[in-house]
Motif scaffolding. Structure first.
Motif, PDB file in Angstrom:
ATOM      1  N   ASN A 140      36.017  32.410  23.037  1.00  0.00           N
ATOM      2  CA  ASN A 140      34.955  33.419  22.943  1.00  0.00           C
ATOM      3  C   ASN A 140      34.916  33.866  21.490  1.00  0.00           C
ATOM      4  O   ASN A 140      35.773  34.610  21.029  1.00  0.00           O
ATOM      5  CB  ASN A 140      35.246  34.589  23.886  1.00  0.00           C
ATOM      6  N   ASN A 141      33.915  33.378  20.746  1.00  0.00           N
ATOM      7  CA  ASN A 141      33.769  33.692  19.331  1.00  0.00           C
ATOM      8  C   ASN A 141      32.749  34.816  19.148  1.00  0.00           C
ATOM      9  O   ASN A 141      32.193  35.318  20.121  1.00  0.00           O
ATOM     10  CB  ASN A 141      33.349  32.432  18.569  1.00  0.00           C
ATOM     11  N   GLU A 142      32.488  35.169  17.902  1.00  0.00           N
ATOM     12  CA  GLU A 142      31.583  36.290  17.638  1.00  0.00           C
ATOM     13  C   GLU A 142      30.184  36.054  18.196  1.00  0.00           C
ATOM     14  O   GLU A 142      29.633  36.911  18.881  1.00  0.00           O
ATOM     15  CB  GLU A 142      31.503  36.566  16.136  1.00  0.00           C
ATOM     16  N   ASN A 143      29.590  34.886  17.926  1.00  0.00           N
ATOM     17  CA  ASN A 143      28.226  34.612  18.370  1.00  0.00           C
ATOM     18  C   ASN A 143      28.118  33.445  19.342  1.00  0.00           C
ATOM     19  O   ASN A 143      27.029  33.150  19.834  1.00  0.00           O
ATOM     20  CB  ASN A 143      27.323  34.336  17.165  1.00  0.00           C
ATOM     21  N   THR A 144      29.228  32.766  19.567  1.00  0.00           N
ATOM     22  CA  THR A 144      29.204  31.601  20.441  1.00  0.00           C
ATOM     23  C   THR A 144      30.395  31.621  21.388  1.00  0.00           C
ATOM     24  O   THR A 144      31.351  32.370  21.189  1.00  0.00           O
ATOM     25  CB  THR A 144      29.281  30.288  19.614  1.00  0.00           C
ATOM     26  N   VAL A 145      30.304  30.782  22.417  1.00  0.00           N
ATOM     27  CA  VAL A 145      31.445  30.512  23.286  1.00  0.00           C
ATOM     28  C   VAL A 145      31.609  28.996  23.345  1.00  0.00           C
ATOM     29  O   VAL A 145      30.635  28.246  23.234  1.00  0.00           O
ATOM     30  CB  VAL A 145      31.286  31.086  24.715  1.00  0.00           C
ATOM     31  N   VAL A 146      32.842  28.567  23.500  1.00  0.00           N
ATOM     32  CA  VAL A 146      33.122  27.153  23.694  1.00  0.00           C
ATOM     33  C   VAL A 146      33.467  26.980  25.162  1.00  0.00           C
ATOM     34  O   VAL A 146      34.364  27.659  25.679  1.00  0.00           O
ATOM     35  CB  VAL A 146      34.283  26.670  22.794  1.00  0.00           C
ATOM     36  N   VAL A 147      32.704  26.104  25.844  1.00  0.00           N
ATOM     37  CA  VAL A 147      32.959  25.842  27.255  1.00  0.00           C
ATOM     38  C   VAL A 147      33.608  24.477  27.402  1.00  0.00           C
ATOM     39  O   VAL A 147      33.318  23.546  26.648  1.00  0.00           O
ATOM     40  CB  VAL A 147      31.671  25.929  28.116  1.00  0.00           C
ATOM     41  N   LEU A 193      30.402  23.405  36.867  1.00  0.00           N
ATOM     42  CA  LEU A 193      31.288  24.512  36.522  1.00  0.00           C
ATOM     43  C   LEU A 193      31.952  24.237  35.185  1.00  0.00           C
ATOM     44  O   LEU A 193      32.363  23.110  34.918  1.00  0.00           O
ATOM     45  CB  LEU A 193      32.343  24.711  37.610  1.00  0.00           C
ATOM     46  N   ALA A 194      32.041  25.260  34.379  1.00  0.00           N
ATOM     47  CA  ALA A 194      32.685  25.155  33.075  1.00  0.00           C
ATOM     48  C   ALA A 194      33.697  26.285  32.946  1.00  0.00           C
ATOM     49  O   ALA A 194      33.568  27.323  33.588  1.00  0.00           O
ATOM     50  CB  ALA A 194      31.646  25.250  31.968  1.00  0.00           C
ATOM     51  N   VAL A 195      34.679  26.078  32.103  1.00  0.00           N
ATOM     52  CA  VAL A 195      35.683  27.099  31.830  1.00  0.00           C
ATOM     53  C   VAL A 195      35.477  27.568  30.392  1.00  0.00           C
ATOM     54  O   VAL A 195      35.305  26.752  29.481  1.00  0.00           O
ATOM     55  CB  VAL A 195      37.106  26.534  32.010  1.00  0.00           C
ATOM     56  N   ILE A 196      35.489  28.878  30.211  1.00  0.00           N
ATOM     57  CA  ILE A 196      35.363  29.419  28.862  1.00  0.00           C
ATOM     58  C   ILE A 196      36.673  29.134  28.117  1.00  0.00           C
ATOM     59  O   ILE A 196      37.733  29.626  28.495  1.00  0.00           O
ATOM     60  CB  ILE A 196      35.079  30.938  28.878  1.00  0.00           C
ATOM     61  N   ALA A 197      36.582  28.311  27.071  1.00  0.00           N
ATOM     62  CA  ALA A 197      37.765  27.933  26.300  1.00  0.00           C
ATOM     63  C   ALA A 197      37.971  28.857  25.108  1.00  0.00           C
ATOM     64  O   ALA A 197      39.116  29.122  24.725  1.00  0.00           O
ATOM     65  CB  ALA A 197      37.642  26.490  25.826  1.00  0.00           C
ATOM     66  N   LEU A 228      33.904  21.407  29.774  1.00  0.00           N
ATOM     67  CA  LEU A 228      33.212  20.759  30.883  1.00  0.00           C
ATOM     68  C   LEU A 228      34.054  19.684  31.566  1.00  0.00           C
ATOM     69  O   LEU A 228      33.574  18.990  32.452  1.00  0.00           O
ATOM     70  CB  LEU A 228      31.891  20.147  30.385  1.00  0.00           C
ATOM     71  N   ASN A 229      35.306  19.550  31.142  1.00  0.00           N
ATOM     72  CA  ASN A 229      36.205  18.607  31.808  1.00  0.00           C
ATOM     73  C   ASN A 229      36.424  19.048  33.251  1.00  0.00           C
ATOM     74  O   ASN A 229      36.337  20.231  33.571  1.00  0.00           O
ATOM     75  CB  ASN A 229      37.574  18.590  31.106  1.00  0.00           C
ATOM     76  N   HIS A 230      36.739  18.086  34.111  1.00  0.00           N
ATOM     77  CA  HIS A 230      37.167  18.433  35.461  1.00  0.00           C
ATOM     78  C   HIS A 230      38.411  19.302  35.311  1.00  0.00           C
ATOM     79  O   HIS A 230      39.240  19.059  34.432  1.00  0.00           O
ATOM     80  CB  HIS A 230      37.490  17.168  36.260  1.00  0.00           C
ATOM     81  N   PRO A 231      38.574  20.332  36.158  1.00  0.00           N
ATOM     82  CA  PRO A 231      39.748  21.208  36.026  1.00  0.00           C
ATOM     83  C   PRO A 231      41.084  20.479  36.094  1.00  0.00           C
ATOM     84  O   PRO A 231      42.081  20.969  35.568  1.00  0.00           O
ATOM     85  CB  PRO A 231      39.609  22.179  37.209  1.00  0.00           C
ATOM     86  N   ILE A 237      32.279  35.947  30.112  1.00  0.00           N
ATOM     87  CA  ILE A 237      32.581  34.952  29.083  1.00  0.00           C
ATOM     88  C   ILE A 237      33.971  35.132  28.474  1.00  0.00           C
ATOM     89  O   ILE A 237      34.249  34.657  27.379  1.00  0.00           O
ATOM     90  CB  ILE A 237      31.490  34.929  27.993  1.00  0.00           C
ATOM     91  N   ALA A 238      34.848  35.783  29.204  1.00  0.00           N
ATOM     92  CA  ALA A 238      36.236  35.912  28.747  1.00  0.00           C
ATOM     93  C   ALA A 238      36.926  34.553  28.870  1.00  0.00           C
ATOM     94  O   ALA A 238      36.638  33.767  29.786  1.00  0.00           O
ATOM     95  CB  ALA A 238      36.971  36.961  29.582  1.00  0.00           C
ATOM     96  N   GLU A 239      37.838  34.274  27.964  1.00  0.00           N
ATOM     97  CA  GLU A 239      38.561  32.996  27.995  1.00  0.00           C
ATOM     98  C   GLU A 239      39.231  32.802  29.353  1.00  0.00           C
ATOM     99  O   GLU A 239      39.828  33.720  29.901  1.00  0.00           O
ATOM    100  CB  GLU A 239      39.591  32.946  26.874  1.00  0.00           C
ATOM    101  N   GLY A 240      39.065  31.586  29.889  1.00  0.00           N
ATOM    102  CA  GLY A 240      39.658  31.246  31.182  1.00  0.00           C
ATOM    103  C   GLY A 240      38.728  31.458  32.359  1.00  0.00           C
ATOM    104  O   GLY A 240      38.991  30.958  33.453  1.00  0.00           O
TER     105      GLY A 240
END
Length: 160
Positions: free
Chosen positions: A120-127, A114-118, A129-132, A97-100
């Motif tokens: 990485n927060n304390e309790n959540t991650v933001v993914v 497929l999602a990209v980790i945008a 979902l856009n096409h690369p 879950i590291a960014e990128g």
């Protein structure tokens, strides 16, 4: 033979972001060409429009603006998820879950996306979902190597 619907097209190309001086992101060669059946697969419409009527030996260059490729980046495609959703066998893999990082997810129908980790927060991650390639202009530079009727096996690939 000219490129038209139902013909198998074999080509080599270089794909750049943002024009001929952009970053090279994909390349095929005459030894390992890209092949598709014109008008029957998920090729970009603007790309196919450029190729229509070409014959083997014809070079091409085309800039496809983001809106005609994979569209603009959508803000609503950034989704915040609990880190607990990334726990496997009782453990959270922080490298996963590291960014990128690209992570496989499943939609409600069980399809892999497929999602990209945008973030990485304390309790959540933001993914993301856009096409690369969302929001990116694409520049193709290549050559048509062959145009022919597809074999039965090649036809069966697109009807699976």
């Amino acid at each position: 033979m000219k490129i038209e619907k139902g013909k198998l097209v074999s080509m080599d190309y270089s794909l750049y972001t943002d024009g001929p001086d952009g970053e090279l992101i994909e390349e095929t060669t005459a030894e390992e060409p890209f092949e598709f059946i014109y008008g029957h697969e998920a090729m970009l419409d603007k790309f196919e429009e450029t190729l229509k009527g070409m014959e083997a030996g014809k070079a091409f260059s085309v800039l496809i603006k983001a809106e005609d490729a994979y569209g603009p980046e959508q803000e609503d495609a950034f989704v915040e998820m609990e880190k607990s959703m990334f726990v496997v066998d009782g453990e959270l893999d922080e490298e996963l879950i590291a960014e990128g990082e690209v992570v496989p997810l499943q939609d409600e129908d069980g399809n892999e996306i497929l999602a990209v980790i945008a973030e990485n927060n304390e309790n959540t991650v933001v993914v993301d979902l856009n096409h690369p390639l969302a929001g990116v202009d694409l520049y193709f530079d290549g050559e048509v190597l062959e145009v022919r009727e597809p074999s039965e096996e090649e036809w069966s690939r697109i009807h699976e």
